[in-house]
Design a protein around this motif. Sequence first.
Motif, short mmCIF file in Angstrom:
data_model
loop_
_atom_site.label_atom_id
_atom_site.label_comp_id
_atom_site.label_asym_id
_atom_site.label_seq_id
_atom_site.Cartn_x
_atom_site.Cartn_y
_atom_site.Cartn_z
N ILE A 14 0.88 -1.18 0.00
CA ILE A 14 0.00 0.00 0.00
C ILE A 14 0.91 1.22 0.00
O ILE A 14 1.61 1.48 0.98
CB ILE A 14 -0.89 0.05 1.28
CG1 ILE A 14 -1.67 -1.26 1.46
CG2 ILE A 14 -1.80 1.27 1.27
CD1 ILE A 14 -2.83 -1.45 0.51
N ARG A 15 0.93 1.92 -1.12
CA ARG A 15 1.83 3.08 -1.23
C ARG A 15 1.16 4.33 -0.66
O ARG A 15 0.03 4.63 -1.01
CB ARG A 15 2.15 3.33 -2.70
CG ARG A 15 2.86 2.18 -3.37
CD ARG A 15 4.35 2.38 -3.23
NE ARG A 15 5.06 1.54 -4.16
CZ ARG A 15 6.23 1.86 -4.72
NH1 ARG A 15 6.81 3.01 -4.45
NH2 ARG A 15 6.82 1.04 -5.54
N VAL A 16 1.88 5.04 0.16
CA VAL A 16 1.38 6.30 0.71
C VAL A 16 2.37 7.39 0.33
O VAL A 16 3.58 7.26 0.61
CB VAL A 16 1.23 6.23 2.24
CG1 VAL A 16 0.69 7.55 2.79
CG2 VAL A 16 0.32 5.08 2.64
N ALA A 17 1.86 8.45 -0.30
CA ALA A 17 2.77 9.49 -0.79
C ALA A 17 3.40 10.27 0.36
O ALA A 17 2.73 10.62 1.33
CB ALA A 17 2.01 10.45 -1.70
N LEU A 18 4.70 10.53 0.23
CA LEU A 18 5.35 11.48 1.13
C LEU A 18 4.86 12.89 0.77
O LEU A 18 4.35 13.10 -0.34
CB LEU A 18 6.87 11.40 0.96
CG LEU A 18 7.56 10.12 1.46
CD1 LEU A 18 8.99 10.05 0.95
CD2 LEU A 18 7.55 10.05 2.98
N ASN A 19 5.03 13.85 1.67
CA ASN A 19 4.72 15.24 1.33
C ASN A 19 5.65 15.72 0.21
O ASN A 19 6.66 15.06 -0.09
CB ASN A 19 4.92 16.13 2.56
CG ASN A 19 3.87 15.85 3.62
OD1 ASN A 19 2.70 15.68 3.30
ND2 ASN A 19 4.29 15.81 4.88
N ASP A 20 5.36 16.89 -0.34
CA ASP A 20 6.19 17.41 -1.44
C ASP A 20 7.65 17.62 -1.01
O ASP A 20 8.56 17.54 -1.83
CB ASP A 20 5.63 18.73 -1.96
CG ASP A 20 4.33 18.50 -2.72
OD1 ASP A 20 4.02 17.31 -3.03
OD2 ASP A 20 3.61 19.48 -2.99
N ASP A 21 7.86 17.90 0.28
CA ASP A 21 9.25 18.07 0.73
C ASP A 21 9.83 16.75 1.24
O ASP A 21 10.85 16.72 1.92
CB ASP A 21 9.33 19.14 1.82
CG ASP A 21 8.56 18.73 3.08
OD1 ASP A 21 7.91 17.66 3.07
OD2 ASP A 21 8.63 19.47 4.08
N TYR A 22 9.14 15.65 0.93
CA TYR A 22 9.57 14.28 1.27
C TYR A 22 9.51 13.96 2.76
O TYR A 22 10.08 12.97 3.21
CB TYR A 22 10.98 13.98 0.72
CG TYR A 22 11.08 14.21 -0.76
CD1 TYR A 22 10.21 13.58 -1.64
CD2 TYR A 22 12.06 15.04 -1.29
CE1 TYR A 22 10.29 13.80 -3.01
CE2 TYR A 22 12.14 15.26 -2.66
CZ TYR A 22 11.26 14.64 -3.50
OH TYR A 22 11.34 14.85 -4.85
N THR A 23 8.84 14.78 3.54
CA THR A 23 8.58 14.38 4.92
C THR A 23 7.37 13.45 4.90
O THR A 23 6.51 13.55 4.01
CB THR A 23 8.27 15.61 5.80
OG1 THR A 23 7.21 16.35 5.17
CG2 THR A 23 9.48 16.50 5.97
N PRO A 24 7.28 12.54 5.87
CA PRO A 24 6.11 11.66 5.90
C PRO A 24 4.86 12.43 6.32
O PRO A 24 4.95 13.31 7.18
CB PRO A 24 6.46 10.61 6.97
CG PRO A 24 7.90 10.80 7.29
CD PRO A 24 8.27 12.21 6.90
N ASN A 25 3.74 12.10 5.71
CA ASN A 25 2.48 12.71 6.09
C ASN A 25 1.77 11.71 7.01
O ASN A 25 1.13 10.76 6.55
CB ASN A 25 1.65 12.99 4.84
CG ASN A 25 0.38 13.70 5.17
OD1 ASN A 25 -0.22 13.49 6.22
ND2 ASN A 25 -0.05 14.57 4.27
N TRP A 26 1.87 11.95 8.32
CA TRP A 26 1.40 10.94 9.28
C TRP A 26 -0.12 10.82 9.26
O TRP A 26 -0.66 9.77 9.64
CB TRP A 26 1.96 11.24 10.67
CG TRP A 26 3.46 11.05 10.65
CD1 TRP A 26 4.41 12.02 10.63
CD2 TRP A 26 4.16 9.81 10.55
NE1 TRP A 26 5.67 11.47 10.53
CE2 TRP A 26 5.55 10.11 10.49
CE3 TRP A 26 3.77 8.46 10.50
CZ2 TRP A 26 6.54 9.13 10.39
CZ3 TRP A 26 4.76 7.48 10.42
CH2 TRP A 26 6.11 7.82 10.35
N THR A 27 -0.79 11.86 8.81
CA THR A 27 -2.26 11.77 8.71
C THR A 27 -2.65 10.80 7.59
O THR A 27 -3.48 9.91 7.80
CB THR A 27 -2.86 13.17 8.42
OG1 THR A 27 -2.25 14.09 9.33
CG2 THR A 27 -4.35 13.18 8.56
N THR A 28 -2.04 10.97 6.43
CA THR A 28 -2.41 10.04 5.33
C THR A 28 -1.88 8.63 5.61
O THR A 28 -2.50 7.65 5.22
CB THR A 28 -1.91 10.53 3.96
OG1 THR A 28 -0.54 10.87 4.07
CG2 THR A 28 -2.69 11.70 3.44
#
Length: 375
Positions: A132-146
């Motif tokens: 299950i792929r979850v996109a990192l934010n645009d600055d490549y930090t993890p988006n813990w909500t998604t």
Amino acid sequence: MSKLPNVTTSIFTVMSKMASEHNAINLSQGFPNFPVDERLTETVSRLAKEEVHQYTPMSGYTPLLVKIAALVKSSYNRNILPETEILVTAGATQAIFTALLAILKPNDEVIILDPSYDCYEAPILLSQAKPIRVALNDDYTPNWTTIEKAFSQKTKMIIINNPHNPTGKILNESDFENLEFLLEKYPNVLLLSDEVYEYITFEQKHISTHSRPKLLDRCIMVSSFGKTFHVTGWKIGYLVAPDYLMKEIKKVHQFLVFSVNSICQVAVSEYLDLVSINKIGPFYREKRDYFRTLLKNSRFKLMPCEGTYFQVASYANISNENDIDFCKRLITEYGVAAIPISTFYENGKDLKLIRFCFAKDNHTLEEATKRLCKI
Ligand code: PMP
Ligand code: GLN
């Protein structure tokens, strides 16, 4: 009839082959081109004449296991048991494959952060589990909500890669707090932490899962001596896992490789007494800075690089081509090979970004950047 219908030859193989066919400077696949520490090569030559040519114990050459435990203690102040919590592997690739195959069952879900390195998906699919792929934010930090939204009753594991290939991003304290908070809510979810670049960080110190007590009872930590000691071709690494997971992992390991190349294990074990592990970060930091300085007057826009030996660059100012075509043209017209970042995404997202490996001697960096500055 293929078990992996969508898997093709890895981009690293494709680009390295093309670089060699066109005699281009290869900044694509990640490997150093400077000489290995002589103390290591001398150890190998001496060992060739000694009695070190037979199988080691299945989980690893005993003194090496003890030294890995000492390394983890000195780096992160964590006590691990050499006999039951460490496995020497034929590189991180085998560690990851073995762990995933040993643990995953059909229909399990595994969270992977996108973009991500390419070796996670195949063993998940071969286990009939689901990435299950979850996109990192645009600055490549993890988006813990998604990331949390992607968790379900079927989630068996989350994979993190820190420092991150290809983006060079590293996780910070608040990322770990978020991860720990999330995993507290999901007590059965395991963590696979790919930390092959653990000793290659720059301004900020690497935070290892070894130093997070809340994660230890469910974490499989993977490292690679190939990266740490500039010997990627030796294919030697290790994983650390709690006993109950390690028992399962060893069941697979014993039939996949049984034991790892004996000379390399003994050599690494001896070398661990000689090497100053804390010099590796500053060594690569100098390379990163030199490479970035050399590219300062180019038309590439350089992204931040906090760790690893990869520099991501945007060519949006230069061309509208997709990143794969651009990388091919970079080889054929300019004689420099790089990796298109779209290949790290599930859906091939093209952001006009490419990855250069700066683990090269200064002459190579100078010659490559001279060519890149002409574009
Ligand atoms: N994980 C990451 C993030 C990597 O970049 C690499 C390799 N280069 C590996 C795993 C595999 O390491 P090894 O060469 O030790 O198998
Ligand atoms: N990890 C290396 C990279 O990112 C590639 C290793 C490989 O080709 N398997 O370039």
